[in-house]
Design a protein around this motif. Sequence first.
Motif, PDB file in Angstrom:
ATOM      1  N   SER A 195     -10.382 -10.244 -11.744  1.00  0.00           N
ATOM      2  CA  SER A 195      -9.798 -11.537 -11.389  1.00  0.00           C
ATOM      3  C   SER A 195      -9.138 -11.546 -10.016  1.00  0.00           C
ATOM      4  O   SER A 195      -8.675 -12.587  -9.561  1.00  0.00           O
ATOM      5  N   ALA A 196      -9.099 -10.395  -9.355  1.00  0.00           N
ATOM      6  CA  ALA A 196      -8.402 -10.308  -8.063  1.00  0.00           C
ATOM      7  C   ALA A 196      -9.383 -10.526  -6.919  1.00  0.00           C
ATOM      8  O   ALA A 196     -10.484  -9.965  -6.907  1.00  0.00           O
ATOM      9  N   ILE A 197      -8.976 -11.338  -5.978  1.00  0.00           N
ATOM     10  CA  ILE A 197      -9.763 -11.564  -4.761  1.00  0.00           C
ATOM     11  C   ILE A 197      -8.937 -11.053  -3.588  1.00  0.00           C
ATOM     12  O   ILE A 197      -7.825 -11.526  -3.345  1.00  0.00           O
ATOM     13  N   ILE A 198      -9.486 -10.095  -2.904  1.00  0.00           N
ATOM     14  CA  ILE A 198      -8.817  -9.527  -1.724  1.00  0.00           C
ATOM     15  C   ILE A 198      -9.466 -10.134  -0.488  1.00  0.00           C
ATOM     16  O   ILE A 198     -10.686 -10.083  -0.332  1.00  0.00           O
ATOM     17  N   ARG A 199      -8.631 -10.703   0.378  1.00  0.00           N
ATOM     18  CA  ARG A 199      -9.141 -11.388   1.565  1.00  0.00           C
ATOM     19  C   ARG A 199      -8.917 -10.535   2.808  1.00  0.00           C
ATOM     20  O   ARG A 199      -7.975  -9.751   2.874  1.00  0.00           O
ATOM     21  N   GLU A 200      -9.794 -10.732   3.761  1.00  0.00           N
ATOM     22  CA  GLU A 200      -9.697  -9.998   5.028  1.00  0.00           C
ATOM     23  C   GLU A 200      -8.341 -10.262   5.689  1.00  0.00           C
ATOM     24  O   GLU A 200      -7.898 -11.399   5.808  1.00  0.00           O
ATOM     25  N   GLY A 201      -7.688  -9.190   6.120  1.00  0.00           N
ATOM     26  CA  GLY A 201      -6.387  -9.310   6.777  1.00  0.00           C
ATOM     27  C   GLY A 201      -5.203  -9.155   5.842  1.00  0.00           C
ATOM     28  O   GLY A 201      -4.061  -9.090   6.316  1.00  0.00           O
ATOM     29  N   ASP A 202      -5.425  -9.104   4.517  1.00  0.00           N
ATOM     30  CA  ASP A 202      -4.319  -8.910   3.571  1.00  0.00           C
ATOM     31  C   ASP A 202      -3.637  -7.571   3.840  1.00  0.00           C
ATOM     32  O   ASP A 202      -4.298  -6.538   4.014  1.00  0.00           O
ATOM     33  N   LEU A 203      -2.301  -7.605   3.857  1.00  0.00           N
ATOM     34  CA  LEU A 203      -1.524  -6.397   4.087  1.00  0.00           C
ATOM     35  C   LEU A 203      -1.026  -5.840   2.761  1.00  0.00           C
ATOM     36  O   LEU A 203      -0.501  -6.584   1.921  1.00  0.00           O
ATOM     37  N   PHE A 204      -1.167  -4.532   2.580  1.00  0.00           N
ATOM     38  CA  PHE A 204      -0.711  -3.852   1.374  1.00  0.00           C
ATOM     39  C   PHE A 204       0.354  -2.826   1.756  1.00  0.00           C
ATOM     40  O   PHE A 204       0.172  -2.050   2.716  1.00  0.00           O
ATOM     41  N   VAL A 205       1.452  -2.834   0.994  1.00  0.00           N
ATOM     42  CA  VAL A 205       2.568  -1.935   1.237  1.00  0.00           C
ATOM     43  C   VAL A 205       2.810  -1.099  -0.014  1.00  0.00           C
ATOM     44  O   VAL A 205       2.336  -1.436  -1.108  1.00  0.00           O
ATOM     45  N   THR A 206       3.528  -0.005   0.173  1.00  0.00           N
ATOM     46  CA  THR A 206       3.822   0.853  -0.973  1.00  0.00           C
ATOM     47  C   THR A 206       4.650   0.080  -2.004  1.00  0.00           C
ATOM     48  O   THR A 206       5.540  -0.696  -1.657  1.00  0.00           O
ATOM     49  N   SER A 207       4.346   0.331  -3.268  1.00  0.00           N
ATOM     50  CA  SER A 207       5.060  -0.361  -4.342  1.00  0.00           C
ATOM     51  C   SER A 207       6.233   0.450  -4.882  1.00  0.00           C
ATOM     52  O   SER A 207       7.130  -0.092  -5.547  1.00  0.00           O
ATOM     53  N   GLY A 208       6.247   1.770  -4.646  1.00  0.00           N
ATOM     54  CA  GLY A 208       7.293   2.632  -5.195  1.00  0.00           C
ATOM     55  C   GLY A 208       7.014   3.105  -6.595  1.00  0.00           C
ATOM     56  O   GLY A 208       7.764   3.923  -7.143  1.00  0.00           O
ATOM     57  N   ILE A 209       5.939   2.605  -7.213  1.00  0.00           N
ATOM     58  CA  ILE A 209       5.599   3.031  -8.572  1.00  0.00           C
ATOM     59  C   ILE A 209       5.161   4.489  -8.559  1.00  0.00           C
ATOM     60  O   ILE A 209       4.351   4.899  -7.731  1.00  0.00           O
ATOM     61  N   GLY A 210       5.686   5.255  -9.481  1.00  0.00           N
ATOM     62  CA  GLY A 210       5.316   6.662  -9.593  1.00  0.00           C
ATOM     63  C   GLY A 210       6.126   7.580  -8.706  1.00  0.00           C
ATOM     64  O   GLY A 210       5.939   8.806  -8.746  1.00  0.00           O
ATOM     65  N   GLY A 211       7.016   7.036  -7.861  1.00  0.00           N
ATOM     66  CA  GLY A 211       7.836   7.876  -7.014  1.00  0.00           C
ATOM     67  C   GLY A 211       7.098   8.362  -5.780  1.00  0.00           C
ATOM     68  O   GLY A 211       6.022   7.879  -5.426  1.00  0.00           O
ATOM     69  N   ILE A 212       7.665   9.330  -5.127  1.00  0.00           N
ATOM     70  CA  ILE A 212       7.189   9.970  -3.880  1.00  0.00           C
ATOM     71  C   ILE A 212       7.303   9.011  -2.708  1.00  0.00           C
ATOM     72  O   ILE A 212       8.087   9.216  -1.788  1.00  0.00           O
TER      73      ILE A 212
END
Length: 289
Positions: free
Chosen positions: A222-239
């Motif tokens: 159901s997810a649509i990823i578009r050109e130029g979308d920025l992804f950042v760390t979520s912090g899930i799982g640590g490190i």
Amino acid sequence: MDSRPRRPGYSRRAQYGLFATYVFTVAGVLVVAILLMLSRFDPLTFGSLRTTAAEVTTPVSSGLAWVSRNIRMIPQGVGDYFMVKQRNAGLRDQLAAQHQSIMEARGVMSENRRLRATLGLRQRSTAPIVTAHLVSSSASSTRRYAVLDAGSRRGVAMGQPVRGPDGLVGRVLEVGFHTARVLLITDPESLVPVRRAGDGLPAIVAGRGDGLLDIRAVAAGSAIIREGDLFVTSGIGGIFPPNIPVATAARSSRDVARGRATARADTFDFAIVEAPFVPAATNLGEPPR
């Protein structure tokens, strides 16, 4: 022997020349006399003759004046040519000097940007361990590593995240006394939990080994990823601490999209090693007091 002076009539050609001179002289005197009489007694006729003479002689006079003017301009034109040539040489030298100054200014601006990025990196880091120099990074093999000139002597330990001015670089994989080996996020063994900066869409960024990344949405189908979308760390799982830029989508796709790392290890000199992120513990299992 006859010593008497010879008359000019000894030559027929000389006689004709002398006669023609007399005729032209008499004709000229008569023309002048007629013109004087006309100018005195018939001014209108004299004016017409003067105008006709001007019409006939003006083109000749103009041509002679043009020739004379151009002859006088030859020295000036030669002088102007050498003056323009000298000015052009001066302008070329000036342009060369200005080009050199522009190149030097660009170099200074590039160095200032690098220093500002390093300063900003220090300011954004929440729990820095050390700022280290990136000695080298692999860019041609399928495995992607980088080497830092700081090791356990300066507090570097395995599992610590490494970030650059533009975002996440990777995590410390091996540690020596003076150096450390960093697993880059573009390595096939690297997995980073992320979220989309716009709406928080959870995803995983996985290295491909070719310098690019795969951005895989957690909610498949159901997810649509578009050109130029920025992804950042979520912090899930640590490190990895949250909100560090990781990747931008290179093309639009559903569920899985190709991406590029926001921070490339071969484009900057320094990186910061941070303490691993530890998520806040939840107290759901504690009994109420």
